[in-house]
Write an enzyme that holds these catalytic residues in place. Structure first.
Site, PDB file in Angstrom:
ATOM      1  N   GLY A 129       0.843  -1.200   0.000  1.00  0.00           N
ATOM      2  CA  GLY A 129       0.000   0.000   0.000  1.00  0.00           C
ATOM      3  C   GLY A 129       0.867   1.234   0.000  1.00  0.00           C
ATOM      4  N   THR A 130       0.458   2.265   0.748  1.00  0.00           N
ATOM      5  CA  THR A 130       1.200   3.534   0.776  1.00  0.00           C
ATOM      6  C   THR A 130       2.673   3.298   1.116  1.00  0.00           C
ATOM      7  OG1 THR A 130      -0.811   4.620   1.539  1.00  0.00           O
ATOM      8  CG2 THR A 130       1.242   5.833   1.849  1.00  0.00           C
TER       9      THR A 130
ATOM     10  N   ASP B  96      -3.434   6.019  17.706  1.00  0.00           N
ATOM     11  CA  ASP B  96      -2.159   5.892  16.993  1.00  0.00           C
ATOM     12  C   ASP B  96      -1.046   6.566  17.806  1.00  0.00           C
ATOM     13  OD1 ASP B  96      -0.639   5.581  14.215  1.00  0.00           O
ATOM     14  OD2 ASP B  96      -0.295   7.628  14.900  1.00  0.00           O
TER      15      ASP B  96
ATOM     16  N   LYS C  50       2.311   5.030  19.856  1.00  0.00           N
ATOM     17  CA  LYS C  50       3.678   5.562  19.726  1.00  0.00           C
ATOM     18  C   LYS C  50       4.219   5.985  21.094  1.00  0.00           C
ATOM     19  CE  LYS C  50       2.743   7.019  14.998  1.00  0.00           C
ATOM     20  NZ  LYS C  50       2.140   8.070  14.159  1.00  0.00           N
TER      21      LYS C  50
HETATM   22  P1  NDP Z   1      -2.230   0.619   3.305  1.00  0.00           P
HETATM   23  O1  NDP Z   1      -3.632   0.402   3.722  1.00  0.00           O
HETATM   24  O2  NDP Z   1      -1.935   1.662   2.297  1.00  0.00           O
HETATM   25  O3  NDP Z   1      -1.620  -0.752   2.756  1.00  0.00           O
HETATM   26  C1  NDP Z   1      -1.885  -1.983   3.375  1.00  0.00           C
HETATM   27  C2  NDP Z   1      -1.363  -3.088   2.485  1.00  0.00           C
HETATM   28  O4  NDP Z   1      -1.546  -4.327   3.153  1.00  0.00           O
HETATM   29  C3  NDP Z   1      -2.088  -3.202   1.153  1.00  0.00           C
HETATM   30  O5  NDP Z   1      -1.165  -3.389   0.110  1.00  0.00           O
HETATM   31  C4  NDP Z   1      -2.951  -4.441   1.323  1.00  0.00           C
HETATM   32  O6  NDP Z   1      -3.155  -5.174   0.128  1.00  0.00           O
HETATM   33  C5  NDP Z   1      -2.071  -5.260   2.226  1.00  0.00           C
HETATM   34  N1  NDP Z   1      -2.808  -6.320   2.892  1.00  0.00           N
HETATM   35  C6  NDP Z   1      -4.027  -6.275   3.476  1.00  0.00           C
HETATM   36  N2  NDP Z   1      -4.372  -7.482   3.961  1.00  0.00           N
HETATM   37  C7  NDP Z   1      -3.330  -8.317   3.662  1.00  0.00           C
HETATM   38  C8  NDP Z   1      -3.078  -9.687   3.878  1.00  0.00           C
HETATM   39  N3  NDP Z   1      -3.948 -10.480   4.508  1.00  0.00           N
HETATM   40  N4  NDP Z   1      -1.912 -10.209   3.433  1.00  0.00           N
HETATM   41  C9  NDP Z   1      -1.017  -9.429   2.809  1.00  0.00           C
HETATM   42  N5  NDP Z   1      -1.199  -8.117   2.556  1.00  0.00           N
HETATM   43  C10 NDP Z   1      -2.349  -7.568   2.997  1.00  0.00           C
HETATM   44  O7  NDP Z   1      -1.405   0.895   4.648  1.00  0.00           O
HETATM   45  P2  NDP Z   1      -0.097   1.794   4.834  1.00  0.00           P
HETATM   46  O8  NDP Z   1       0.906   1.417   3.831  1.00  0.00           O
HETATM   47  O9  NDP Z   1      -0.479   3.218   4.976  1.00  0.00           O
HETATM   48  O10 NDP Z   1       0.388   1.348   6.306  1.00  0.00           O
HETATM   49  C11 NDP Z   1       1.030   0.117   6.521  1.00  0.00           C
HETATM   50  C12 NDP Z   1       1.601   0.098   7.939  1.00  0.00           C
HETATM   51  O11 NDP Z   1       2.536   1.158   8.071  1.00  0.00           O
HETATM   52  C13 NDP Z   1       0.558   0.325   9.047  1.00  0.00           C
HETATM   53  O12 NDP Z   1       0.918  -0.456  10.166  1.00  0.00           O
HETATM   54  C14 NDP Z   1       0.701   1.794   9.381  1.00  0.00           C
HETATM   55  O13 NDP Z   1       0.336   2.092  10.705  1.00  0.00           O
HETATM   56  C15 NDP Z   1       2.196   1.973   9.202  1.00  0.00           C
HETATM   57  N6  NDP Z   1       2.614   3.328   8.936  1.00  0.00           N
HETATM   58  C16 NDP Z   1       2.010   4.054   7.940  1.00  0.00           C
HETATM   59  C17 NDP Z   1       2.399   5.343   7.678  1.00  0.00           C
HETATM   60  C18 NDP Z   1       1.755   6.165   6.631  1.00  0.00           C
HETATM   61  O14 NDP Z   1       2.026   7.386   6.578  1.00  0.00           O
HETATM   62  N7  NDP Z   1       0.909   5.614   5.783  1.00  0.00           N
HETATM   63  C19 NDP Z   1       3.488   5.965   8.464  1.00  0.00           C
HETATM   64  C20 NDP Z   1       4.073   5.116   9.473  1.00  0.00           C
HETATM   65  C21 NDP Z   1       3.635   3.844   9.687  1.00  0.00           C
HETATM   66  P3  NDP Z   1      -3.924  -4.567  -1.142  1.00  0.00           P
HETATM   67  O15 NDP Z   1      -2.920  -3.638  -1.775  1.00  0.00           O
HETATM   68  O16 NDP Z   1      -4.199  -5.753  -1.957  1.00  0.00           O
HETATM   69  O17 NDP Z   1      -5.125  -3.869  -0.629  1.00  0.00           O
HETATM   70  N1  HSE Z   2      -1.489   7.762  10.591  1.00  0.00           N
HETATM   71  C1  HSE Z   2      -0.196   8.055  11.075  1.00  0.00           C
HETATM   72  C2  HSE Z   2      -0.059   9.542  11.279  1.00  0.00           C
HETATM   73  C3  HSE Z   2       0.853   7.571  10.112  1.00  0.00           C
HETATM   74  O1  HSE Z   2      -0.897  10.292  10.762  1.00  0.00           O
HETATM   75  O2  HSE Z   2       0.875   9.969  11.947  1.00  0.00           O
HETATM   76  C4  HSE Z   2       2.245   7.710  10.654  1.00  0.00           C
HETATM   77  O3  HSE Z   2       2.469   6.848  11.722  1.00  0.00           O
END
Ligand code: NDP
Ligand code: HSE
Length: 445
Positions: free
Chosen positions: A26-27, A214, A218
């Site tokens: 994802g992101t 969240d 942290k």
């Molecule tokens: P997203 O929702 O953008 O991405 C989640 C991903 O997980 C997707 O690619 C999804 O697949 C995949 N997924 C869901 N279910 C499964 C499964 N059963 N098996 C394998 N893959 C799966 O989340 P983010 O990337 O934003 O966040 C990911 C982590 O990073 C979280 O824990 C978040 O708290 C942390 N984080 C995020 C930040 C941010 O700014 N976004 C900053 C710091 C930490 P599909 O693509 O097919 O939907």
């Molecule tokens: N949802 C979180 C935030 C992502 O807004 O800070 C980074 O951990």
């Protein structure tokens, strides 16, 4: 797409490249993959050995993911992590239950884990650390707190010889983005929330950001590392920003403050010398002249105070794909180096086992905004409620209210949470008080 360097390949002892599996695209996951490719040649040198991406697990295999060969993807994370040629598992799925299952399985299978998942780490740190110790592998989670800002490494390593007194700051990008926009441009909450979502800052469950969970996760991680004590998200007092109105923001502005969602982790020492740990997250008034007040957009900032080091400040991108991927990549390099050269990252350190402070005993200053009858004696009646509880008033300001009432804005000196709560209850029962509009804690003066 090649992810193997042919120019430099001492590998991990047996000559094989370090195998990496990414769970989530994802992101964050998509940026990790992009940057692993982009920096591959450099990373091989920094690791001192070759690495190879073995696969990427996703939820929905049917999604179109331009630029990445289809054969890399699987929807069976368990099968991927259990492959013999996978050495490091990168978990960027999010949530708690499923990542808990796969991360634990990975550690128990002898794979080092890198995760950005603060909710997972804050809820299950003990179990995960134990599994990592038993298997002799690494558990890294720098990206879990404040994304790109290297703050866990300094707490774990650079400050390992010092005595940390407090860790305070802005650790949630989404809420800072929203509060900052409401304060600086008068933008509406709804518009800014939608923009934060578009920019990829918001958690899959948005209430994690808005309700403070969240930031609480942290805070738990920061407090655990700072005070060598196990602190879980359940130990963190937590209030989010959903009750903060445009009126609160305007009132704060006119009094010279801005409202920030702060995480505050402190080592408290009572009169008998007994030490406890307090971790809390709540909206907080910060003077506009304070460095935290100028932390805008989705930026995060963390102040650490340590006995010998004094005050340290960490500032940077606290959310978003690339900034988070930067921290994840740093951890991948660390874990891969250990696979190639041996050794382990510092593990969990909870030897101090300090008790968690009772929230009622925590002392803070408060800013209380209320509507009272506009008549002689009301000020004295109201002030008496505070003094009955031993709370000293720092400033009292009366402002124009409506036809038959006045607005009273009171700032207290430091007082205990339990005394303040009892005071607010008494104020609500005082006939002269029409409404207590808001009670916001105050820091930084
Ligand atoms: P997203 O929702 O953008 O991405 C989640 C991903 O997980 C997707 O690619 C999804 O697949 C995949 N997924 C869901 N279910 C499964 C499964 N059963 N098996 C394998 N893959 C799966 O989340 P983010 O990337 O934003 O966040 C990911 C982590 O990073 C979280 O824990 C978040 O708290 C942390 N984080 C995020 C930040 C941010 O700014 N976004 C900053 C710091 C930490 P599909 O693509 O097919 O939907
Ligand atoms: N949802 C979180 C935030 C992502 O807004 O800070 C980074 O951990």
């Amino acid at each position: 797409m090649s992810t193997t360097s042919s120019t430099f390949n001492p590998g991990k002892g047996n000559g094989e490249p370090v195998g990496i599996a990414i769970l989530g695209h994802g992101t964050v996951g998509s940026e990790v993959l992009r940057l692993l490719n982009k920096y591959e040649d450099d990373l091989v040198h920094r690791i001192g050995g070759a690495f190879e991406l073995k696969g990427v697990a996703v939820g929905d295999l049917a999604k179109v993911r331009p630029g990445v060969p289809k054969e890399l993807f699987t929807d069976d994370a368990m099968e991927l992590i259990n492959r013999d040629d996978v050495d490091i598992v990168v978990e960027v799925i999010g949530g708690i239950d499923y990542p808990h299952e796969v991360v634990l399985a990975a550690l128990r299978a002898g794979k080092s884990v890198v995760t950005a998942n603060k909710a997972l780490v804050a809820a299950h740190s003990a179990e995960l650390a134990e599994a990592a110790d038993e298997a002799g592998v690494d558990l890294y989670f720098e990206a879990a707190v404040a994304a790109a800002i290297p703050v866990l490494g300094p707490l774990r390593r650079s400050l390992a010889g010092d005595r940390v007194l407090s860790v305070k700051g802005i650790v949630n990008g989404t809420t800072n983005f929203i509060l900052d926009a409401m304060d600086s441009t008068g933008a509406s909450y709804d518009d800014m929330f939608a923009e934060a979502q578009r920019l990829g800052y918001v958690e899959a469950d948005p209430s994690a950001d808005i309700d403070g969970h969240d930031a609480a996760s942290k805070a738990a991680i920061l407090a655990s590392l700072a005070f060598h004590t196990r602190v879980t998200s359940d130990d963190v007092y937590c209030e989010g920003i959903s009750n903060i109105s445009a009126t609160d923001i305007k009132a704060a502005q006119s009094a010279g403050y801005t409202i920030k969602l702060l995480a505050i982790c402190e080592r408290l020492i009572d009169d008998n010398g007994q030490e406890t740990v307090s971790a809390r997250v709540h909206p907080t008034l910060v003077p506009r002249s304070h460095p935290l007040a100028s932390v805008d957009k989705s930026f995060n900032a963390i102040f650490i105070e340590a006995e010998a080091a004094g005050r340290l400040m960490f500032y940077g991108n606290g959310a978003g794909g690339a900034p988070t991927a930067s921290a994840v990549l740093g951890d991948i390099v660390g874990a891969a180096r250990n696979k190639v050269h041996g050794g382990r990252a510092p593990g969990e350190s909870t030897y101090a086992s300090l008790p968690i402070a009772d929230f009622g005993d925590v002392e803070t200053r408060y800013h209380i905004d209320m509507e009272v009858d506009d008549r002689i004696g009301v000020l004295a009646e109201t002030a008496a409620v505070f003094s009955d509880r031993g709370i000293s008033l720092r400033t009292v300001r009366q402002e124009e209210g409506g036809e038959d009432h006045a607005r009273l804005v009171i700032v207290t000196h430091k007082a205990k949470e339990s005394d303040l709560a009892a005071t607010i209850e008494s104020l609500n029962n005082l006939p002269a008080v029409k409404a207590v509009n808001s009670v916001i804690r105050l820091e930084g003066e």
